[in-house]
Design a protein around this motif. Structure first.
Motif, PDB file in Angstrom:
ATOM      1  N   THR A  25       0.860  -1.180   0.000  1.00  0.00           N
ATOM      2  CA  THR A  25       0.000   0.000   0.000  1.00  0.00           C
ATOM      3  C   THR A  25       0.898   1.231   0.000  1.00  0.00           C
ATOM      4  O   THR A  25       1.824   1.327   0.810  1.00  0.00           O
ATOM      5  N   LEU A  26       0.647   2.164  -0.917  1.00  0.00           N
ATOM      6  CA  LEU A  26       1.470   3.369  -1.015  1.00  0.00           C
ATOM      7  C   LEU A  26       0.632   4.625  -0.825  1.00  0.00           C
ATOM      8  O   LEU A  26      -0.424   4.764  -1.432  1.00  0.00           O
ATOM      9  N   LYS A  27       1.133   5.525   0.041  1.00  0.00           N
ATOM     10  CA  LYS A  27       0.520   6.839   0.217  1.00  0.00           C
ATOM     11  C   LYS A  27       1.434   7.946  -0.289  1.00  0.00           C
ATOM     12  O   LYS A  27       0.974   9.056  -0.583  1.00  0.00           O
ATOM     13  N   ASP A  28       2.742   7.653  -0.342  1.00  0.00           N
ATOM     14  CA  ASP A  28       3.741   8.578  -0.863  1.00  0.00           C
ATOM     15  C   ASP A  28       4.656   7.793  -1.800  1.00  0.00           C
ATOM     16  O   ASP A  28       4.764   6.575  -1.689  1.00  0.00           O
ATOM     17  N   ARG A  29       5.295   8.501  -2.696  1.00  0.00           N
ATOM     18  CA  ARG A  29       6.267   7.848  -3.573  1.00  0.00           C
ATOM     19  C   ARG A  29       7.629   8.493  -3.389  1.00  0.00           C
ATOM     20  O   ARG A  29       7.810   9.678  -3.649  1.00  0.00           O
ATOM     21  N   GLU A  30       8.566   7.705  -2.881  1.00  0.00           N
ATOM     22  CA  GLU A  30       9.953   8.150  -2.788  1.00  0.00           C
ATOM     23  C   GLU A  30      10.733   7.600  -3.972  1.00  0.00           C
ATOM     24  O   GLU A  30      10.622   6.415  -4.298  1.00  0.00           O
TER      25      GLU A  30
ATOM     26  N   ASN B   6      26.034  20.991 -20.102  1.00  0.00           N
ATOM     27  CA  ASN B   6      24.787  20.333 -20.497  1.00  0.00           C
ATOM     28  C   ASN B   6      24.279  19.460 -19.351  1.00  0.00           C
ATOM     29  O   ASN B   6      25.080  18.891 -18.587  1.00  0.00           O
ATOM     30  N   ILE B   7      22.959  19.331 -19.255  1.00  0.00           N
ATOM     31  CA  ILE B   7      22.342  18.636 -18.116  1.00  0.00           C
ATOM     32  C   ILE B   7      21.378  17.572 -18.622  1.00  0.00           C
ATOM     33  O   ILE B   7      20.703  17.748 -19.639  1.00  0.00           O
ATOM     34  N   GLY B   8      21.324  16.454 -17.909  1.00  0.00           N
ATOM     35  CA  GLY B   8      20.348  15.415 -18.196  1.00  0.00           C
ATOM     36  C   GLY B   8      19.808  14.826 -16.916  1.00  0.00           C
ATOM     37  O   GLY B   8      20.476  14.871 -15.863  1.00  0.00           O
ATOM     38  N   TYR B   9      18.601  14.279 -16.976  1.00  0.00           N
ATOM     39  CA  TYR B   9      17.943  13.756 -15.782  1.00  0.00           C
ATOM     40  C   TYR B   9      17.505  12.302 -15.974  1.00  0.00           C
ATOM     41  O   TYR B   9      17.071  11.895 -17.049  1.00  0.00           O
ATOM     42  N   GLY B  10      17.607  11.547 -14.894  1.00  0.00           N
ATOM     43  CA  GLY B  10      17.085  10.190 -14.842  1.00  0.00           C
ATOM     44  C   GLY B  10      16.425   9.963 -13.489  1.00  0.00           C
ATOM     45  O   GLY B  10      16.514  10.818 -12.592  1.00  0.00           O
ATOM     46  N   GLU B  11      15.788   8.814 -13.325  1.00  0.00           N
ATOM     47  CA  GLU B  11      15.076   8.527 -12.081  1.00  0.00           C
ATOM     48  C   GLU B  11      15.271   7.076 -11.675  1.00  0.00           C
ATOM     49  O   GLU B  11      15.197   6.172 -12.507  1.00  0.00           O
ATOM     50  N   VAL B  12      15.519   6.863 -10.396  1.00  0.00           N
ATOM     51  CA  VAL B  12      15.626   5.516  -9.828  1.00  0.00           C
ATOM     52  C   VAL B  12      14.267   5.162  -9.239  1.00  0.00           C
ATOM     53  O   VAL B  12      13.800   5.808  -8.299  1.00  0.00           O
ATOM     54  N   VAL B  13      13.635   4.116  -9.775  1.00  0.00           N
ATOM     55  CA  VAL B  13      12.240   3.835  -9.425  1.00  0.00           C
ATOM     56  C   VAL B  13      12.083   2.657  -8.463  1.00  0.00           C
ATOM     57  O   VAL B  13      11.002   2.086  -8.338  1.00  0.00           O
ATOM     58  N   ALA B  14      13.155   2.288  -7.765  1.00  0.00           N
ATOM     59  CA  ALA B  14      13.041   1.248  -6.740  1.00  0.00           C
ATOM     60  C   ALA B  14      12.118   1.729  -5.623  1.00  0.00           C
ATOM     61  O   ALA B  14      11.952   2.937  -5.399  1.00  0.00           O
ATOM     62  N   PHE B  15      11.520   0.777  -4.920  1.00  0.00           N
ATOM     63  CA  PHE B  15      10.647   1.099  -3.795  1.00  0.00           C
ATOM     64  C   PHE B  15      11.396   0.951  -2.474  1.00  0.00           C
ATOM     65  O   PHE B  15      12.473   0.356  -2.417  1.00  0.00           O
ATOM     66  N   ASN B  16      10.823   1.480  -1.408  1.00  0.00           N
ATOM     67  CA  ASN B  16      11.459   1.377  -0.093  1.00  0.00           C
ATOM     68  C   ASN B  16      11.516  -0.053   0.418  1.00  0.00           C
ATOM     69  O   ASN B  16      12.431  -0.423   1.152  1.00  0.00           O
ATOM     70  N   GLU B  17      10.510  -0.844   0.055  1.00  0.00           N
ATOM     71  CA  GLU B  17      10.461  -2.241   0.488  1.00  0.00           C
ATOM     72  C   GLU B  17      10.593  -3.156  -0.734  1.00  0.00           C
ATOM     73  O   GLU B  17      10.157  -2.801  -1.830  1.00  0.00           O
ATOM     74  N   PRO B  18      11.168  -4.363  -0.548  1.00  0.00           N
ATOM     75  CA  PRO B  18      11.446  -5.249  -1.690  1.00  0.00           C
ATOM     76  C   PRO B  18      10.258  -6.108  -2.113  1.00  0.00           C
ATOM     77  O   PRO B  18      10.382  -7.320  -2.298  1.00  0.00           O
ATOM     78  N   PHE B  19       9.089  -5.496  -2.296  1.00  0.00           N
ATOM     79  CA  PHE B  19       7.912  -6.279  -2.676  1.00  0.00           C
ATOM     80  C   PHE B  19       7.841  -6.515  -4.185  1.00  0.00           C
ATOM     81  O   PHE B  19       7.246  -7.492  -4.640  1.00  0.00           O
TER      82      PHE B  19
END
Length: 369
Positions: A25-30, A42-55
């Motif tokens: 169950t998620l109420k916030d996304r880290e 020059n600048i570029g952006y990426g995102e790490v989409v792992a969750f806090n728990e290993p579900f």
């Protein structure tokens, strides 16, 4: 090209609703936003989409953070990079979500530096200018699901993925299908069914599902082969496929007909591209999934979903559905269920640095000014 500095923004984004699956169950996304700067600024952006728990997978956000700071980023800082995919010669995808976030930032930077779009860098083929959006709904009561589907159908959407579990998944989908006989309907079980529940799973054939995603808790390809032989509904694999080798093995075992490609899960755009090639060679359908993620990663999936031979619309919907304010400008929007693929260099969007800083709960800078 040399990467002179990398900044890590650990952010926490409040969700507009509580998202439930059979696993969490998620109420916030880290997540972790990676900002890479080269020697020319020059600048570029990426995102790490792992969750806090290993579900979802074993990789957690804190593992990602540590491996980036102490292993992956030191491997790329101040090295000469001819092409972003070169970093895969130096880094093994042991932590695919961390690697994907780093690679995505470098690809975005490289594309902007060379005045190209993301898809020009990764694929050399014609793509769609707009894509159909798709709605992923959590494990909710059937009345709530029907109400939400009615709302989003009125917004122009026709593809819905429902999170299910063995206790009531069949009943929920039967109720939805009775109310909406013609929508594209998917079920995502998140590995919640056991081998002994195959007879329950076979009943899903009566629902005319587009596919059923990750039904078995074992993730065993031989068991999936047996299940697929007994079911008419196409089996789609998601978290069971993290590497090219796993996809190749699953194909050889005839364990799937469809694969959900998520850039973060598979270790970056390079591996996503190679998986798509493998699918095309073996007549396996693919579609572009998405996590609960900021617009940085979501827009990456929008671009990937613009490939002309994707199986179905992805889990892609407007930024406003999840967050009061996204970190990208412009935010992702939809008109009559259609999302326009942004033009421009890199991801084709800019980052709202003020919003990014507002969401930031931890910050690290690695490299030289």
């Amino acid at each position: 090209m040399r990467i002179q500095k990398i900044e890590l923004y650990h952010i926490k984004m409040p969700l507009k609703f509580t998202f439930k699956s059979s696993q969490t169950t998620l109420k916030d996304r880290e997540t972790i936003i990676i900002k890479a700067t080269d020697e020319l600024g020059n600048i570029g952006y990426g995102e790490v989409v792992a969750f806090n728990e290993p579900f979802y997978t074993d990789e957690t956000l804190m593992y990602s953070k540590d491996i980036l700071e102490y292993v992956y980023i030191p491997n790329v800082i101040n090295k000469k990079i001819e092409h972003p995919f070169q970093i895969h010669l130096w880094i093994q995808p042991t932590y695919p979500m961390a690697l994907a976030g780093l690679e995505n930032a470098i690809v975005d930077l490289y594309a902007r530096r060379h005045k190209k779009s993301i898809m020009d860098v990764v694929f050399n083929e014609e793509t769609n200018k707009s894509i159909y959006g798709g709605i992923a709904l959590g494990d909710l009561e059937v009345e709530n699901l029907i109400e939400q589907i009615k709302f989003y159908k009125n917004e122009g959407y026709n593809r819905f993925k429902i999170k299910i579990k063995p206790e009531d998944g069949l009943d929920k989908l039967q109720g939805i299908r009775e109310e909406f006989p013609h929508i594209q309907l998917l079920a995502d079980a998140n590995r919640s069914f056991k081998k002994g529940q195959i007879q329950i799973l076979k009943q899903f054939d009566e629902l005319n599902l587009t596919c059923i995603e990750e039904p078995l808790d074992s993730g065993d390809f031989q068991e999936y082969n047996i299940l697929q032989e007994e079911m008419n509904t196409p089996i789609c694999l998601d978290e069971s496929i993290q590497t090219l080798e796993e996809l190749n093995t699953a194909i050889k075992h005839k364990a799937l007909k469809v694969v959900n490609v998520k850039v973060g899960r598979v270790g970056g755009l390079y591996y996503a591209r190679e998986m798509i090639k493998l699918c095309r060679e073996n007549n396996i359908q693919f579609w572009i999934g998405s996590m609960i993620e900021s617009g940085i990663s979501k827009m990456l999936h929008v671009h990937l979903a613009s490939l002309k031979d994707t199986y179905i619309p992805g889990d892609l919907s407007p930024s406003k559905r999840y967050f009061e304010k996204d970190v990208i400008m412009p935010e992702i929007t939809a008109q009559d269920g259609m999302i326009t693929v942004t033009k421009g260099y890199g991801l084709g969007v800019e980052i709202d640095e003020n919003v990014l800083k507002d969401y930031t709960i931890d910050y690290k800078e690695i490299g030289e000014e």
